[in-house]
Design a protein around this motif. Sequence first.
Motif, short mmCIF file in Angstrom:
data_model
loop_
_atom_site.label_atom_id
_atom_site.label_comp_id
_atom_site.label_asym_id
_atom_site.label_seq_id
_atom_site.Cartn_x
_atom_site.Cartn_y
_atom_site.Cartn_z
N GLY A 134 0.84 -1.20 0.00
CA GLY A 134 0.00 0.00 0.00
C GLY A 134 0.87 1.24 0.00
O GLY A 134 1.71 1.41 -0.87
N TYR A 135 0.67 2.08 1.01
CA TYR A 135 1.40 3.34 1.10
C TYR A 135 1.79 3.61 2.54
O TYR A 135 1.10 3.18 3.47
CB TYR A 135 0.52 4.50 0.58
CG TYR A 135 0.23 4.37 -0.88
CD1 TYR A 135 1.03 5.00 -1.83
CD2 TYR A 135 -0.83 3.59 -1.34
CE1 TYR A 135 0.78 4.86 -3.18
CE2 TYR A 135 -1.09 3.45 -2.69
CZ TYR A 135 -0.28 4.09 -3.60
OH TYR A 135 -0.52 3.94 -4.94
N SER A 136 2.89 4.33 2.70
CA SER A 136 3.28 4.78 4.03
C SER A 136 3.58 6.28 3.93
O SER A 136 3.85 6.80 2.84
CB SER A 136 4.51 4.02 4.54
OG SER A 136 5.64 4.32 3.75
N ALA A 137 3.52 6.95 5.07
CA ALA A 137 3.77 8.39 5.08
C ALA A 137 4.45 8.78 6.39
O ALA A 137 4.31 8.10 7.40
CB ALA A 137 2.46 9.15 4.92
N TYR A 138 5.17 9.88 6.32
CA TYR A 138 5.79 10.45 7.52
C TYR A 138 5.93 11.95 7.31
O TYR A 138 5.82 12.46 6.20
CB TYR A 138 7.14 9.81 7.80
CG TYR A 138 8.21 10.10 6.78
CD1 TYR A 138 9.12 11.13 6.99
CD2 TYR A 138 8.30 9.37 5.60
CE1 TYR A 138 10.10 11.41 6.04
CE2 TYR A 138 9.28 9.64 4.67
CZ TYR A 138 10.18 10.66 4.90
OH TYR A 138 11.15 10.94 3.96
N SER A 139 6.17 12.65 8.42
CA SER A 139 6.40 14.08 8.37
C SER A 139 7.81 14.36 8.87
O SER A 139 8.12 14.05 10.01
CB SER A 139 5.39 14.83 9.23
OG SER A 139 5.69 16.22 9.22
N PRO A 140 8.66 14.96 8.04
CA PRO A 140 10.02 15.27 8.48
C PRO A 140 10.08 16.18 9.71
O PRO A 140 11.03 16.13 10.46
CB PRO A 140 10.65 15.96 7.26
CG PRO A 140 9.83 15.52 6.10
CD PRO A 140 8.44 15.33 6.64
N ASP A 141 9.07 17.00 9.91
CA ASP A 141 9.05 17.92 11.05
C ASP A 141 8.59 17.25 12.34
O ASP A 141 8.67 17.87 13.41
CB ASP A 141 8.13 19.11 10.76
CG ASP A 141 8.69 20.02 9.67
OD1 ASP A 141 9.92 20.24 9.67
OD2 ASP A 141 7.91 20.49 8.83
N LEU A 142 8.08 16.02 12.24
CA LEU A 142 7.56 15.32 13.42
C LEU A 142 8.18 13.92 13.49
O LEU A 142 7.53 12.93 13.15
CB LEU A 142 6.03 15.23 13.34
CG LEU A 142 5.29 16.56 13.29
CD1 LEU A 142 3.82 16.34 12.94
CD2 LEU A 142 5.45 17.31 14.59
N PRO A 143 9.42 13.83 13.92
CA PRO A 143 10.09 12.53 13.98
C PRO A 143 9.26 11.50 14.74
O PRO A 143 8.71 11.78 15.81
CB PRO A 143 11.40 12.82 14.72
CG PRO A 143 11.65 14.27 14.46
CD PRO A 143 10.28 14.90 14.42
N GLY A 144 9.14 10.31 14.15
CA GLY A 144 8.39 9.22 14.77
C GLY A 144 6.93 9.21 14.44
O GLY A 144 6.21 8.27 14.79
N CYS A 145 6.44 10.23 13.76
CA CYS A 145 5.02 10.29 13.39
C CYS A 145 4.88 9.70 11.99
O CYS A 145 5.24 10.34 11.00
CB CYS A 145 4.53 11.73 13.44
SG CYS A 145 2.75 11.87 13.20
N ILE A 146 4.34 8.49 11.92
CA ILE A 146 4.20 7.78 10.65
C ILE A 146 2.82 7.15 10.57
O ILE A 146 2.13 7.00 11.58
CB ILE A 146 5.28 6.69 10.49
CG1 ILE A 146 5.15 5.65 11.60
CG2 ILE A 146 6.67 7.31 10.51
CD1 ILE A 146 6.02 4.43 11.41
N SER A 147 2.44 6.75 9.37
CA SER A 147 1.17 6.04 9.19
C SER A 147 1.22 5.25 7.88
O SER A 147 2.12 5.44 7.07
CB SER A 147 0.00 7.03 9.18
OG SER A 147 -1.22 6.32 9.28
N THR A 148 0.23 4.38 7.72
CA THR A 148 0.11 3.59 6.49
C THR A 148 -1.33 3.64 6.01
O THR A 148 -2.23 4.06 6.72
CB THR A 148 0.50 2.12 6.74
OG1 THR A 148 -0.38 1.56 7.70
CG2 THR A 148 1.94 2.00 7.21
N GLY A 149 -1.53 3.17 4.79
CA GLY A 149 -2.88 3.07 4.24
C GLY A 149 -2.86 2.30 2.93
O GLY A 149 -1.79 2.08 2.34
#
Length: 70
Positions: free
Chosen positions: A13-28
Amino acid sequence: MKYLILIEKTETGYSAYSPDLPGCISTGSTPAEVEQNMREAIEFHLEGLRLEGLEIPTPSTVSAYIEVAA
């Protein structure tokens, strides 16, 4: 606030993260789903930082596309 997220295709599927928020990730399963999941993950992440009395990171990452001959 507006945080940049990076969405990447995976084998499942897909994964995402925010460079400004280390450790904040998700999938879908789809880009739209991972974007919605990431919105919820960011809200949850920021709430956790508030509860811990930690500073909320100011969004600072920018993005650009560079065109080159392939």
